[in-house]
Design a protein around this motif. Structure first.
Motif, mmCIF file in Angstrom:
data_model
loop_
_atom_site.group_PDB
_atom_site.id
_atom_site.type_symbol
_atom_site.label_atom_id
_atom_site.label_comp_id
_atom_site.label_asym_id
_atom_site.label_seq_id
_atom_site.Cartn_x
_atom_site.Cartn_y
_atom_site.Cartn_z
ATOM 1 N N VAL A 10 0.843 -1.189 0.000
ATOM 2 C CA VAL A 10 0.000 0.000 0.000
ATOM 3 C C VAL A 10 0.881 1.243 0.000
ATOM 4 O O VAL A 10 1.783 1.388 0.837
ATOM 5 C CB VAL A 10 -0.935 0.005 1.220
ATOM 6 C CG1 VAL A 10 -1.784 1.265 1.236
ATOM 7 C CG2 VAL A 10 -1.816 -1.239 1.208
ATOM 8 N N ALA A 11 0.616 2.131 -0.943
ATOM 9 C CA ALA A 11 1.269 3.441 -0.981
ATOM 10 C C ALA A 11 0.246 4.470 -0.518
ATOM 11 O O ALA A 11 -0.679 4.823 -1.266
ATOM 12 C CB ALA A 11 1.764 3.752 -2.388
ATOM 13 N N PRO A 12 0.348 4.982 0.718
ATOM 14 C CA PRO A 12 -0.652 5.918 1.224
ATOM 15 C C PRO A 12 -0.494 7.279 0.566
ATOM 16 O O PRO A 12 0.487 7.544 -0.139
ATOM 17 C CB PRO A 12 -0.337 5.979 2.716
ATOM 18 C CG PRO A 12 1.120 5.683 2.793
ATOM 19 C CD PRO A 12 1.411 4.721 1.691
ATOM 20 N N PRO A 13 -1.439 8.192 0.772
ATOM 21 C CA PRO A 13 -1.260 9.552 0.274
ATOM 22 C C PRO A 13 0.031 10.166 0.813
ATOM 23 O O PRO A 13 0.526 9.775 1.872
ATOM 24 C CB PRO A 13 -2.499 10.288 0.802
ATOM 25 C CG PRO A 13 -3.504 9.210 1.055
ATOM 26 C CD PRO A 13 -2.733 8.005 1.454
ATOM 27 N N THR A 14 0.556 11.143 0.080
ATOM 28 C CA THR A 14 1.858 11.715 0.431
ATOM 29 C C THR A 14 1.893 12.243 1.852
ATOM 30 O O THR A 14 2.873 12.055 2.575
ATOM 31 C CB THR A 14 2.208 12.843 -0.559
ATOM 32 O OG1 THR A 14 2.141 12.330 -1.886
ATOM 33 C CG2 THR A 14 3.600 13.380 -0.295
ATOM 34 N N TYR A 15 0.816 12.879 2.300
ATOM 35 C CA TYR A 15 0.823 13.499 3.620
ATOM 36 C C TYR A 15 0.930 12.467 4.745
ATOM 37 O O TYR A 15 1.376 12.791 5.844
ATOM 38 C CB TYR A 15 -0.434 14.353 3.817
ATOM 39 C CG TYR A 15 -1.705 13.564 4.031
ATOM 40 C CD1 TYR A 15 -2.114 13.193 5.313
ATOM 41 C CD2 TYR A 15 -2.508 13.197 2.961
ATOM 42 C CE1 TYR A 15 -3.281 12.486 5.509
ATOM 43 C CE2 TYR A 15 -3.668 12.485 3.143
ATOM 44 C CZ TYR A 15 -4.056 12.131 4.429
ATOM 45 O OH TYR A 15 -5.214 11.420 4.625
ATOM 46 N N ALA A 16 0.539 11.185 4.450
ATOM 47 C CA ALA A 16 0.545 10.165 5.500
ATOM 48 C C ALA A 16 1.763 9.261 5.444
ATOM 49 O O ALA A 16 1.994 8.479 6.371
ATOM 50 C CB ALA A 16 -0.719 9.321 5.418
ATOM 51 N N SER A 17 2.567 9.332 4.375
ATOM 52 C CA SER A 17 3.678 8.390 4.222
ATOM 53 C C SER A 17 4.740 8.570 5.285
ATOM 54 O O SER A 17 5.418 7.615 5.672
ATOM 55 C CB SER A 17 4.299 8.543 2.826
ATOM 56 O OG SER A 17 4.755 9.876 2.637
ATOM 57 N N ALA A 18 4.929 9.802 5.787
ATOM 58 C CA ALA A 18 5.951 10.026 6.805
ATOM 59 C C ALA A 18 5.521 9.532 8.167
ATOM 60 O O ALA A 18 6.351 9.332 9.056
ATOM 61 C CB ALA A 18 6.288 11.524 6.880
ATOM 62 N N THR A 19 4.230 9.331 8.365
ATOM 63 C CA THR A 19 3.722 8.919 9.676
ATOM 64 C C THR A 19 3.517 7.424 9.777
ATOM 65 O O THR A 19 3.819 6.806 10.801
ATOM 66 C CB THR A 19 2.397 9.640 9.959
ATOM 67 O OG1 THR A 19 2.617 11.048 9.883
ATOM 68 C CG2 THR A 19 1.864 9.280 11.332
#
Length: 541
Positions: free
Chosen positions: A281-290
């Motif tokens: 799963v590749a999450p939205p960009t804003y959530a990838s760091a978390t």
């Protein structure tokens, strides 16, 4: 006599050998390979008989050899042989002609009373003829009794594919719905059966139909033997059916119904494909760091993703090569694409471009089915669901120390804001209700966190609300609520708002009065605490 005896013995031996081979082939149904070996054996045996007896057919004694036999039989000197030799024309040069003539005359005189056949017997010839006659009668009786069997035997002896007649005839066979030849030429019939699938054997017969038949199973790699009963099918005369619940090893099977027996067929067990399905799963960009890496990979068939995520499929067959793979979601089917070998040497399959899994906006149910090069598929499709995991709205709480303010005051609010993936803005919403009946609403930006400073999960701060700009008078009410918006990159964020904190606008005397009331409330609360403590002390005493 010698020629007659030799011919009788050779014919007797050959006929009896063939009759025994006929009986053995009838009883044991030799295979084509076995019959080829037997035919070679017959030729070798006949060759041995020819070598043993046929030379005697061409052997003939000369006159001198016969004379020697007669001399031995009558115990006479060599005069008989000498007379034969002296009687030849070339004997005139050997010496005295008077002597040679005397020997010849002497032998001619006494040989008139000589029985040259004395000691010779005819008894062996009748015995050989009787033996030959008995074997001929045996063979002729067999031919007359079972002419069809005899005809089939000669065909089989010459490596034909004829079958001995039986009272029961097996017309057709099938295993798991696939036709199986009853008899075949050349290569043995071979059929593949998926692992764990029940074996259903069906046969159709004519002639003398018995009440039960059998399928004899023998392991190809071991000596295990099993039998399946074939029972008549109701309302279908001549049809038999039997079932074996499951099959785990390859085997050889022969059908026996009445006196009819089919050729054995080989049935190989092949495994069903075994697949491993993994979602990346590749999450939205804003959530990838978390999100943690474990949250973005999973072999579970039920996974939850954030709105706007991309789910990349990786399918690997663990035990064999696949011919095709497909994924169905809703009414649409997508053919998976082989993307190359992974480090283990197996081929990986993934989704083609332009599927709903590239930007997930709704929950998706899916089914995956594969087909291998044996034409087998999964016993049941791999089914799963990708659910949307909600990105919870941000949370914010605010409080104030005092609720009575002067018209030009700047009341202070303490607030705490939190979000799973980041806070974007904090705004104050000010609603004024004036004593003369008017009302108004104003928004006051308080804080904004830029993208380069994200993610900001927790925010704790104080803000002052300047009231002087709103020309307030005594009796006006001010409600202040703080609104927080979360950070979602390029996507619009969600907002949450605190309960309104109400301020009452008063003058200086009102502030002092309120302060005195607050002091009296504090004193009363202190007195209640002391009394409660004293009451506890009295109880302890």
């Amino acid at each position: 006599m010698r020629q007659s005896q030799a011919a009788c013995r050779l014919l007797t031996f050959t006929l009896l050998l063939i009759w025994f081979i006929f009986a053995g082939d009838w009883l044991f149904r030799f295979s084509a390979q076995s019959r080829f070996v037997i035919l070679i054996g017959i030729l070798v045996a006949i060759g041995w008989g020819v070598k043993k007896w046929v030379p005697l057919l061409s052997h003939r004694e000369s006159l001198e050899e016969v004379a020697l036999i007669v001399e031995q039989q009558h115990h006479i000197d060599n005069d008989l042989v000498a007379a034969l030799q002296f009687d030849q024309p070339q004997s005139r040069s050997w010496g005295s002609t008077r002597l040679t003539s005397a020997v010849v005359d002497y032998v001619a005189e006494f040989s008139r009373s000589l029985n040259v056949l004395e000691g010779f017997s005819y008894q062996k010839l009748p015995r050989r003829l009787v033996e030959l006659g008995a074997v001929v009668l045996l063979v002729a009786g067999t031919i007359l009794a079972v002419p069809q069997h005899t005809s089939a035997f000669w065909n089989r002896l010459l490596l034909g594919d004829a079958r001995y007649p039986t009272r029961t005839q097996i017309q057709s066979l099938s295993v798991n719905g696939e036709d199986v030849p009853v008899f075949y030429r050349g290569k043995t019939h071979q059929q593949q059966i998926p692992f764990g699938v029940p074996i259903v054997v069906r046969a159709r017969c004519e002639g003398a139909v018995p009440t039960v038949g059998y399928a004899t199973l023998q392991g190809l790699r071991n000596d295990a033997v099993n039998r399946i009963e074939l029972r008549p099918v109701p309302n279908m005369p001549g049809d038999f059916q039997g079932e074996l619940s499951y099959l785990t090893e390859s085997l050889r099977m022969r059908i026996e119904i009445g006196d009819a027996t089919s050729d054995p067929g080989e049935f190989t067990i092949i495994p069903l494909p075994l697949v491993d399905v993994t979602w990346n799963v590749a999450p939205p960009t804003y959530a990838s760091a978390t999100l943690k890496q474990d949250d973005m990979e999973g072999s579970s068939r039920q996974i939850a993703v954030l709105d706007g995520s991309q789910a990349r499929l990786k399918l690997v067959c663990l035990n064999k090569k696949l011919r095709s793979a497909r994924l169905t979601t809703g009414d649409t089917t997508y053919d998976l694409v082989a993307t190359g070998n992974i480090p283990s040497g197996r081929v990986s399959w993934s989704l083609p471009p332009n599927t709903p899994f590239e930007n997930i906006r709704d929950s998706l149910k899916y089914e995956i089915q594969v087909t291998d090069y044996d034409g087998l598929s999964l016993e049941s499709p791999v089914a799963g669901q990708i659910r949307l995991k909600s990105d919870r709205p941000p949370r914010i709480a605010a409080t104030a120390v005092t609720r009575h303010v002067l018209p030009s005051a700047q009341p202070t609010l303490d607030y705490v804001a939190v979000d799973d993936f980041g806070i974007a803005t904090v705004t104050a919403s000010i609603q004024i209700s004036r004593a003369r009946g008017e009302s108004s609403k104003h928004d006051l930006p308080l804080k904004r966190i830029e993208d380069q400073d994200q993610p900001q999960h927790n925010l704790r701060d104080q803000v002052r609300i300047p009231l002087s700009a709103y020309e307030l008078v005594k009796g006006d009410d001010v409600k202040v609520s703080l609104r927080v918006s979360d950070w979602r990159g390029a996507l619009p964020g969600q907002s949450a708002e605190t309960e309104p904190v109400q301020f009452s606008v008063t003058d200086l005397s009102g502030i002092l009065t309120q302060t005195g009331e607050e002091d009296r409330k504090s004193a009363k609360q202190l007195e209640e605490i002391l009394q409660r403590e004293l009451g506890i002390s009295d109880e302890k005493k």
